[in-house]
Design an enzyme around this catalytic site. Structure first.
Site, mmCIF file in Angstrom:
data_model
loop_
_atom_site.group_PDB
_atom_site.id
_atom_site.type_symbol
_atom_site.label_atom_id
_atom_site.label_comp_id
_atom_site.label_asym_id
_atom_site.label_seq_id
_atom_site.Cartn_x
_atom_site.Cartn_y
_atom_site.Cartn_z
ATOM 1 N N CYS A 8 0.836 -1.196 0.000
ATOM 2 C CA CYS A 8 0.000 0.000 0.000
ATOM 3 C C CYS A 8 0.878 1.256 0.000
ATOM 4 O O CYS A 8 1.540 1.536 -0.984
ATOM 5 C CB CYS A 8 -0.976 -0.041 1.175
ATOM 6 S SG CYS A 8 -2.319 1.144 1.001
ATOM 7 N N HIS A 18 -3.583 -5.521 0.985
ATOM 8 C CA HIS A 18 -2.884 -5.731 2.255
ATOM 9 C C HIS A 18 -2.844 -7.208 2.632
ATOM 10 O O HIS A 18 -3.728 -7.676 3.374
ATOM 11 C CB HIS A 18 -3.611 -4.974 3.377
ATOM 12 C CG HIS A 18 -3.382 -3.503 3.369
ATOM 13 N ND1 HIS A 18 -2.312 -2.919 3.999
ATOM 14 C CD2 HIS A 18 -4.081 -2.502 2.795
ATOM 15 C CE1 HIS A 18 -2.373 -1.597 3.828
ATOM 16 N NE2 HIS A 18 -3.430 -1.322 3.094
ATOM 17 N N GLU A 23 -1.023 -8.603 4.793
ATOM 18 C CA GLU A 23 -0.820 -8.760 6.247
ATOM 19 C C GLU A 23 -2.139 -8.662 7.007
ATOM 20 O O GLU A 23 -2.222 -9.050 8.164
ATOM 21 C CB GLU A 23 0.203 -7.729 6.750
ATOM 22 C CG GLU A 23 -0.329 -6.337 7.037
ATOM 23 C CD GLU A 23 -0.608 -5.516 5.786
ATOM 24 O OE1 GLU A 23 -0.596 -6.071 4.665
ATOM 25 O OE2 GLU A 23 -0.858 -4.305 5.930
#
Lengths: 81, 224
Positions: free
Chosen positions: B86, B199, B201
């Site tokens: 990002c 994302h 994660e």
């Protein structure tokens, strides 16, 4: 010395703000309106430099940081204000 | 093997990245402040999401000049793995490690939702645990994620297998932000640097919905 810098999108780069404002102005009756281009305006001042030095410094700042060469172009003017 | 998570003023996905590496994969990880100048003890670097320097001027433009970025560039040039997520992707693009630019979303809105992305190339250190064409559900959260590059750069990305992930399907419904070629993530020429807007994660555990992003980190670090 004062530098006035104008940064705009290059041709072909999507400018959604410009397009939206253009549509709004058209709907308000600005029928002859052709394009609306959004951009950034930045002012910088320098101490103890000549006009030529201020121009070189401004150009350097635009190339290194202020404008993204992929998507933006810039122009500037330096005055001895 | 230790992993570095670079932290800028305004990073806000640094703890998520730390959690995935330390607690889910049991690999030691350190936060590395952006003023540091040494990455010599690390085997991989994560440039996390957030709003470094408030996204002032352009997202990533100022962070790119933080002292740590010179080290990240050297680290990448030595062939070691770097992933930018990002805002981290935006920083890697501004730094010149990846080509192109990330401009305003087509609808000028901040978009925060799950998207479907397609793994385009499973022959990289980041994607080797995916099948080619595998569809993943991973969230995005950005306002400037609309990938743009010059035609020559796009051609090179395609010819050289540097497109890692695309939004799927490629039509308006699937492509949330207007990215050229529906690009969600790209690699550098040597394929040791990955930048992606989604994302992974935030999609690494069942409890958070889907673990589809975990394999990126497992693949990068060679663990299961």
């Amino acid at each position: 010395m004062k530098a006035k810098i104008y940064i705009t999108y290059k041709e072909g780069i999507l400018d959604p703000e410009g397009n939206t404002v253009k549509r709004a102005l058209k709907s308000m009756g600005f029928e002859t309106l052709d394009t609306v281009q959004f951009g950034k305006y930045i002012e910088m001042t320098f101490n103890d430099v000549t006009k030529e030095e201020a121009e070189l410094l401004t150009d350097d700042a635009c190339r290194k940081l202020l404008a993204n060469h992929n998507t933006q172009s810039y122009t500037f003017e330096v005055t001895d204000e | 093997m230790r992993v570095a998570v670079v932290v800028f003023p305004g990073s806000n996905c640094d703890h998520d990245a730390y959690h995935v590496i330390q607690h889910l994969l049991n690999i030691d990880v350190d936060f590395v402040w952006h003023k540091e100048k040494d990455l010599s003890k690390y085997g991989a670097v994560i440039v996390p999401g957030g709003f470094a320097y408030g996204d002032y001027l352009r997202a990533g433009a100022i962070a790119r000049f933080s002292p740590i970025m010179e080290e990240v560039i050297k680290f990448a040039n030595r062939g070691k793995p770097v992933i930018g997520i990002c805002n981290g992707f935006q920083i890697l693009v501004e730094s010149g490690l990846l080509p192109g630019a990330l401009i305003n979303n087509r609808n000028i809105k901040f978009i925060s939702r799950d998207v479907c992305i397609r793994a385009e190339n499973s022959d990289t250190i980041f994607t080797s645990y995916y099948d080619e064409g595998e569809l993943l559900t991973i969230p995005i959260a950005h306002r400037q994620g609309n990938y743009f590059a010059k035609p020559d750069d796009i051609r090179q990305l395609k010819d050289n297998g540097q497109i890692a992930f695309t939004y799927y399907p490629e039509d308006t419904d699937g492509n949330p932000n207007g990215s050229l070629e529906s690009i969600a993530g790209i690699l550098n020429g040597a394929k040791n640097v990955l930048g992606m807007m989604p994302h992974p994660e935030r999609a690494a555990e069942e409890i958070l919905g889907a673990p589809d992003g975990l394999k990126i980190f497992q693949s990068m670090l060679g663990v299961s």
